[in-house]
Motif scaffolding. Structure first.
Motif, PDB file in Angstrom:
ATOM      1  N   GLU B  10       0.823  -1.219   0.000  1.00  0.00           N
ATOM      2  CA  GLU B  10       0.000   0.000   0.000  1.00  0.00           C
ATOM      3  C   GLU B  10       0.847   1.254   0.000  1.00  0.00           C
ATOM      4  N   TYR B  14       0.537   4.753  -2.321  1.00  0.00           N
ATOM      5  CA  TYR B  14      -0.067   5.831  -1.537  1.00  0.00           C
ATOM      6  C   TYR B  14       0.144   7.204  -2.174  1.00  0.00           C
ATOM      7  N   ARG B 214      -1.090  13.778   7.125  1.00  0.00           N
ATOM      8  CA  ARG B 214      -1.015  12.336   7.377  1.00  0.00           C
ATOM      9  C   ARG B 214      -0.361  12.044   8.728  1.00  0.00           C
ATOM     10  N   SER B 279       4.648   6.286   5.286  1.00  0.00           N
ATOM     11  CA  SER B 279       3.675   6.720   4.268  1.00  0.00           C
ATOM     12  C   SER B 279       3.951   8.156   3.821  1.00  0.00           C
TER      13      SER B 279
END
Lengths: 319, 319
Positions: B10, B14, B214, B279
């Motif tokens: 993922e 992202y 985030r 991320s």
């Protein structure tokens, strides 16, 4: 001023409290003899890492008790005649580290050798065969066995053996070899210079491996010193054998060999150091008889000391 | 496997969370124009530090808003013709570091320039003049003023200005310049390569300054990003202006600059990094259109990534 140890005026006079075994000198004569009788079987393997101006090798040799020892070795490409060399020793549980950090010295035209300590984070073997606790901890490894079997003894010998091997290379000027390191690496730097007195300059930083009893008395048995406390709790909880145990650790106490050092010494110290308290470092430093200097950082502990690596570089460039 | 953030598959897809202001490109065009109109008044002062094979200077230039900016500059003594250069950027609150650690590059024939970020631990000035909170924190500095007054806008410009200055030195080959750094230094490496697209190779390590929203959503605005949370608590406790605030931070969000990078990129990431969550780093990385790769350390946090600096050295040798 904030303080964790003695004031500086007392540090400068401190004589250390860990006992020195009566047969300390015979012990180390016997150890050095064992080292000299070991055939090193030196081997070079080209390393994975490449730099334009230095050849990089994995160096292997056989140390005492048949352990195969590894060090990183860099040899400048453009060398005319024997050049200086520098030895690096690493911190506890670590390894010889990365190649790039050796390059500034190779850039000076120095050979560089960086030891991996037996059974720690690098590639050197610990052949074991020691009685007593082996679960954790190399300072106390062999403390329950005969003193000649203590692991730190073999590691100290590895430093001297590496020094001798490097001094014997045709490209190295044996009269211009230095050593440096921090924490365990600092203790090994001092031990190496004592056991191989041909070393010319050394720079230990907050050295470990000194005045063990003092650490315990300050109740600072953290970091690498936690295992001393654990050893007592497991094997002598009422401290009935404490003199014997401190004396036995005394064989591995670099303060008792410090007088043998002939190298010029540049010591780095943080006065807030609670891992290797300043007094233990001064116990060694105060016994050194050669030219020496301590660089002091009042607000720093067991951590990077700003500007010291630059001072060290200039110190060794002058070798 | 132990996990802090999204699973790796993922992470690789992202797209980031922090909004991009609509006038982002005009903002940066205006910023670069201001930078180009600033007379840098470059000064090279011989440094106190000496190395036999390098000339070491304190480099000063005037950046936007009248700030006098400092960098260490080293160049090889024996250079025949133009040679490559590496730009180095430091971590948050820190400084350009010591001289010795640049010497490996100099010995390989490179110039090195290491920036001090305005108003942090080194010698570069923060000319101030910003409305709003000035007690602590450079990410939020200027966030309540007009966006052109954001502190990191000026710092990003300093990286590009320094790159241009170094590229303009007669001894440097402007087509062979790389950039590197960790954390804030990683974010600045990416920003520099974006704002000065002549940079050929970039090696950021766990970059900071990406995807602020985030970080907050992961509840990790605690370490280096703590000031983002503090800003909300003080100046928008009920998050009534949150869209405007995140968008304001979007001007200095490295992910939105990443598409401009032409350099080949090698990024180091620790998957357990709870200071600069993976991320947020991938938000930037995934937007890079040039040749790129990540070097992933599954068990590592915001700490030294073993061998990454060796890989960076060999990567830069390819310039």
């Amino acid at each position: 001023m904030p303080i964790v140890d003695m004031p500086i005026e007392e540090l400068e006079k401190y004589k250390g409290i860990n006992p020195r075994p009566g047969d300390f000198d015979e012990y180390w004569e016997r150890a050095l003899r064992e080292m000299r009788e070991t055939d090193p079987e030196v081997e070079f393997a080209p390393a994975d890492f490449h730099a334009p101006f230095a050849e990089c090798f994995d160096l292997y040799f056989t140390g005492v008790r048949k352990a195969r020892i590894h060090a990183k070795y860099l040899r400048p490409k453009k060398a005319s005649g024997p050049r200086p060399a520098i030895l690096f020793f690493h911190g506890y549980t670590g390894s010889s580290g990365e190649w790039w950090s050796k390059l500034p010295y190779a850039g000076l035209g120095f050979s560089v050798a960086a030891l991996d300590c037996r059974g720690q984070g690098g590639k050197s073997e610990d052949t074991g065969g020691v009685k007593g606790m082996t679960w954790k901890g190399q300072l106390i490894r062999g403390l329950g066995d005969s003193p000649d079997n203590m692991l730190m003894r073999h590691i100290l010998l590895d430093t001297a053996q590496l020094a001798g091997i490097v001094m014997g290379f045709p490209e190295v000027d044996a009269k211009r070899v230095g050593a440096m390191g921090g924490s365990q690496g600092g203790g090994l730097t001092l031990g190496c210079a004592a056991l191989e007195p041909r070393l010319r300059r050394i720079s230990p930083v907050y050295p470990w491996l000194c005045d063990y009893k003092r650490v315990w008395e300050m109740d600072l048995a953290g970091g690498g010193n936690a295992e001393m406390k654990e050893f007592f709790r497991q094997f002598d909880p009422r401290h009935e054998r404490e003199d014997e145990i401190w004396t036995r650790l005394g064989y591995l106490d670099t303060q008792h060999m410090a007088h043998r050092i002939k190298a010029e010494v540049l010591l780095g110290v943080g006065l807030m150091d609670e891992t290797c308290p300043p007094s233990t470092q001064f116990a060694v430093f105060n016994k050194i008889r050669s030219k020496k200097r301590a660089v002091i950082y009042p607000d720093f502990g067991h951590e990077g000391l700003p500007g010291l690596s630059d001072m060290q570089f200039e110190f060794f460039a002058g070798m | 496997m132990p996990i802090l953030d999204m699973p790796l598959d993922e992470l690789k897809k992202y797209k980031g969370t922090n909004p991009r202001p609509k006038d982002f490109d005009r903002f940066w065009a205006r910023a670069l124009a201001e930078m180009r109109e600033t007379d840098p008044e470059v000064e090279l002062v011989p440094a106190e530090f000496r190395a036999p094979f390098a000339e070491c200077f304190d480099l000063y230039f005037t950046g936007v808003r009248g700030a006098r900016v400092h960098a260490q500059y080293l160049r090889p003594k024996k250079a025949a013709g133009r040679h490559p250069a590496v730009l180095q950027f430091h971590g948050y609150t820190g400084d350009c570091g010591e001289w010795w650690e640049k010497l490996g590059y100099v010995a390989a024939g490179f110039s090195v320039a290491a920036l001090d970020c305005r108003g942090q631990g080194g010698k570069s000035e923060d000319a101030g003049g910003v409305k709003g909170n000035t007690y602590k924190g450079h990410i939020i500095r200027g966030l309540d003023d007009c966006p052109d007054n954001l502190m990191f806008r000026q710092i990003f410009l300093d990286t590009a200005q320094m790159a241009g200055i170094v590229m303009g030195f007669p001894e440097v080959d402007a087509k062979r310049v790389g950039a590197m750094g960790g954390s804030q230094g990683g974010g600045l490496t990416l920003a520099c390569a974006a704002l000065e697209p002549r940079v050929k190779r970039a090696a950021p390590m766990f970059p900071f300054l990406c995807d602020y929203k985030r970080v907050w959503e992961m509840d990790l605005a605690k370490g280096a990003y703590e000031e983002v949370r503090t800003f909300f608590r003080k100046f928008d406790p009920r998050h009534e202006r949150e869209e405007e605030i995140w968008t304001g931070l979007g001007y200095i969000d490295v992910q939105h600059l990443a598409s401009r990078i032409k350099a080949e990129v090698m990024m180091g990431v620790g998957l357990m990094d709870d200071t600069c969550p993976p991320s947020t780093q991938y938000a930037a990385f995934n937007k890079i259109k040039s040749k790129k790769r990540t070097v992933v350390y599954p068990d590592y946090e915001h700490e030294g990534l073993p061998d990454f600096l060796d890989m960076t050295f060999e990567f830069m040798m390819g310039l």
